[in-house]
Scaffold this motif. Structure first.
Motif, short mmCIF file in Angstrom:
data_model
loop_
_atom_site.label_atom_id
_atom_site.label_comp_id
_atom_site.label_asym_id
_atom_site.label_seq_id
_atom_site.Cartn_x
_atom_site.Cartn_y
_atom_site.Cartn_z
N LEU A 25 0.83 -1.21 0.00
CA LEU A 25 0.00 0.00 0.00
C LEU A 25 0.86 1.26 0.00
O LEU A 25 0.54 2.25 -0.65
N GLY A 26 1.98 1.20 0.73
CA GLY A 26 2.88 2.35 0.75
C GLY A 26 3.44 2.66 -0.62
O GLY A 26 3.70 3.82 -0.96
N ASP A 27 3.63 1.61 -1.43
CA ASP A 27 4.11 1.80 -2.79
C ASP A 27 3.01 2.36 -3.70
O ASP A 27 3.28 3.15 -4.62
N LEU A 28 1.77 1.95 -3.45
CA LEU A 28 0.66 2.34 -4.32
C LEU A 28 0.15 3.75 -4.02
O LEU A 28 -0.32 4.44 -4.94
N ILE A 29 0.20 4.17 -2.77
CA ILE A 29 -0.35 5.49 -2.39
C ILE A 29 0.57 6.59 -2.90
O ILE A 29 1.76 6.60 -2.61
N GLN A 30 0.02 7.54 -3.63
CA GLN A 30 0.80 8.61 -4.25
C GLN A 30 0.94 9.81 -3.31
O GLN A 30 0.51 10.92 -3.61
N LEU A 31 1.54 9.56 -2.16
CA LEU A 31 1.82 10.63 -1.20
C LEU A 31 3.26 10.46 -0.72
O LEU A 31 3.81 9.36 -0.76
N THR A 32 3.87 11.55 -0.25
CA THR A 32 5.20 11.42 0.34
C THR A 32 5.09 10.63 1.64
O THR A 32 4.01 10.52 2.24
N ALA A 33 6.20 10.07 2.10
CA ALA A 33 6.21 9.26 3.31
C ALA A 33 5.68 10.06 4.50
O ALA A 33 4.91 9.54 5.32
N LEU A 34 6.07 11.33 4.61
CA LEU A 34 5.65 12.16 5.75
C LEU A 34 4.15 12.34 5.78
O LEU A 34 3.50 12.15 6.83
N VAL A 35 3.56 12.70 4.65
CA VAL A 35 2.10 12.92 4.61
C VAL A 35 1.35 11.61 4.78
O VAL A 35 0.32 11.56 5.47
#
Length: 299
Positions: A25-35
Motif C-alpha cells: 500500500l505504501g508503494d501504491l499510495i501517491q503521497l510522500t512518506a511524511l504525509v
C-alpha cells in the motif's frame, strides 16, 4: 469445526498477511512518506477514541509513564517515516527484507534496555545476516542503496520501541498505550509538517488526490493497523510464544509474494538479491528453533 488453536493460527496468519500488505500500500499510495504516515496515525488514533478516555489518561497512567509512552510514540513515527521512505527510495521487497532484521537488532538492544544477559546464539545469527545483506545490496541498482539504509534504520527503530514497550507496558491496557503512542506520533508529525510549511519545504500533495489513494489509506489504517493488531492479540491468547514468533517471521515472505503478484517487482531485481533473501530468512526462522532448544538445555 475449527478448534480455538486452529482459529488462532488462521487469525495470526491473516494479521501477518495484513502487516505485509502495508508495504504494498505504501508503494501504491501517491503521497510522500511524511504525509502518508500523518494520515495513517491520524485515522488510527482517532478510531481508538471511543475505546479510551483521553481525559483520564494522566490520572490513570501518571505523568512519568505517560511521557515515556509519548516518547515511544515519536520513535513509532520515525519508524514509519523510514519504513515508507525505504519503499519510496527503493521498493516494497527491499524494505520488507530489511525489516526482517528487526529481531536481531532486538537481540542487541533488549539486554541493554531490559537488563537481561546477552545470548551468544542471538549474536551469531545476527552476524549471519551480514552476508545476506551484502548480497542484497550488491544485486540492486545503486540508486536503491538509500532505500536499504532507510529500511535498516526502520528495523532498528522498530526493535527500539518494541523493547521499550516490553519494559514499560506492564498492566496497562494495550488500547490505551496504542492511543497514546499514535496520538503523540500524530502531534510530532504535525509539528514537523508545520515546520516544513513555514520554511517552504516541498511535502508534495497534502490531500490524497484520487479515490484510489483514499481507498488504500483507509485499508492501511483500519485493516492493516486496527484489524491486524486486534487479530494478533486474540491469537496470542491461544498460541505459544514460539508458534507466534515463527508465524510473525513470515511477514517479509508474505510481503515479497504480494509484491511479486501486485507490483511485478521481480522484474527489477537480480537473482543474487533472492539468494541474500534466503540467507536472511534462514537466520530469521532458525532463531526461534535455536532459542527453544537452548531454553531446554538451560533448564
Amino acid at each position: 469445526m475449527l478448534t480455538e488453536e486452529r482459529r488462532a493460527y488462521l487469525e495470526l496468519h491473516l494479521a501477518v498477511l495484513l502487516f505485509g500488505l502495508t508495504a504494498i500500500l505504501g508503494d501504491l499510495i501517491q503521497l510522500t512518506a511524511l504525509v502518508l504516515v500523518w494520515w495513517r496515525v491520524l485515522l488510527t488514533s482517532g478510531s481508538l477514541l471511543p475505546f479510551v478516555k483521553p481525559q483520564h489518561l494522566l490520572r490513570d497512567l501518571g505523568q512519568p509513564l505517560l511521557l515515556r509512552f509519548m516518547g515511544i510514540g515519536v520513535l513509532v513515527a520515525l519508524h514509519w517515516l523510514t519504513f515508507y521512505g525505504a519503499i519510496k527510495l527503493s521498493n516494497a521487497s527491499i524494505c520488507l527484507i530489511c525489516m526482517a532484521t528487526t529481531s536481531f537488532f532486538t537481540a542487541f538492544l533488549e539486554p541493554l534496555i531490559v537488563k537481561r544477559p546477552f545470548r551468544w546464539y542471538e549474536m551469531a545469527l545476527g552476524l549471519l545476516i551480514i552476508p545476506g545483506m551484502i548480497l542484497v545490496v550488491n544485486n540492486i541498482e545503486p540508486g536503491m542503496i538509500w532505500g536499504v539504509i532507510a529500511g535498516l534504520t526502520s528495523a532498528f527503530l522498530a526493535a527500539t520501541f518494541a523493547t521499550f514497550n516490553k519494559k514499560y507496558l506492564a498492566d496497562v491496557h494495550p488500547s490505551r498505550v496504542t492511543f497514546v503512542e499514535l496520538g503523540s506520533a500524530w502531534l510530532f508529525l504535525s509539528a514537523v509538517l508545520g515546520v516544513f510549511l513555514i520554511t517552504g519545504r516541498d511535502i508534495g500533495t497534502w490531500w490524497p488526490a484520487t479515490s484510489s489513494d483514499w481507498f488504500y489509506i483507509l485499508i492501511l489504517a483500519f485493516l492493516c493497523t486496527n484489524l491486524a493488531y486486534t487479530l494478533s492479540l486474540r491469537a496470542l491468547r491461544h498460541l505459544s510464544a514460539f508458534a507466534a514468533n515463527l508465524t510473525v517471521n513470515l511477514e517479509p515472505v508474505y510481503g515479497i509474494i504480494l509484491a511479486w503478484l501486485l507490483l511485478n517487482e521481480q522484474e527489477d531485481l537480480e537473482p543474487g538479491f533472492y539468494w541474500g533473501v534466503v540467507i536472511i530468512l534462514l537466520a530469521v526462522f532458525s532463531y526461534p528453533v535455536i532459542r527453544r532448544r537452548m531454553k531446554r538445555y538451560e533448564s
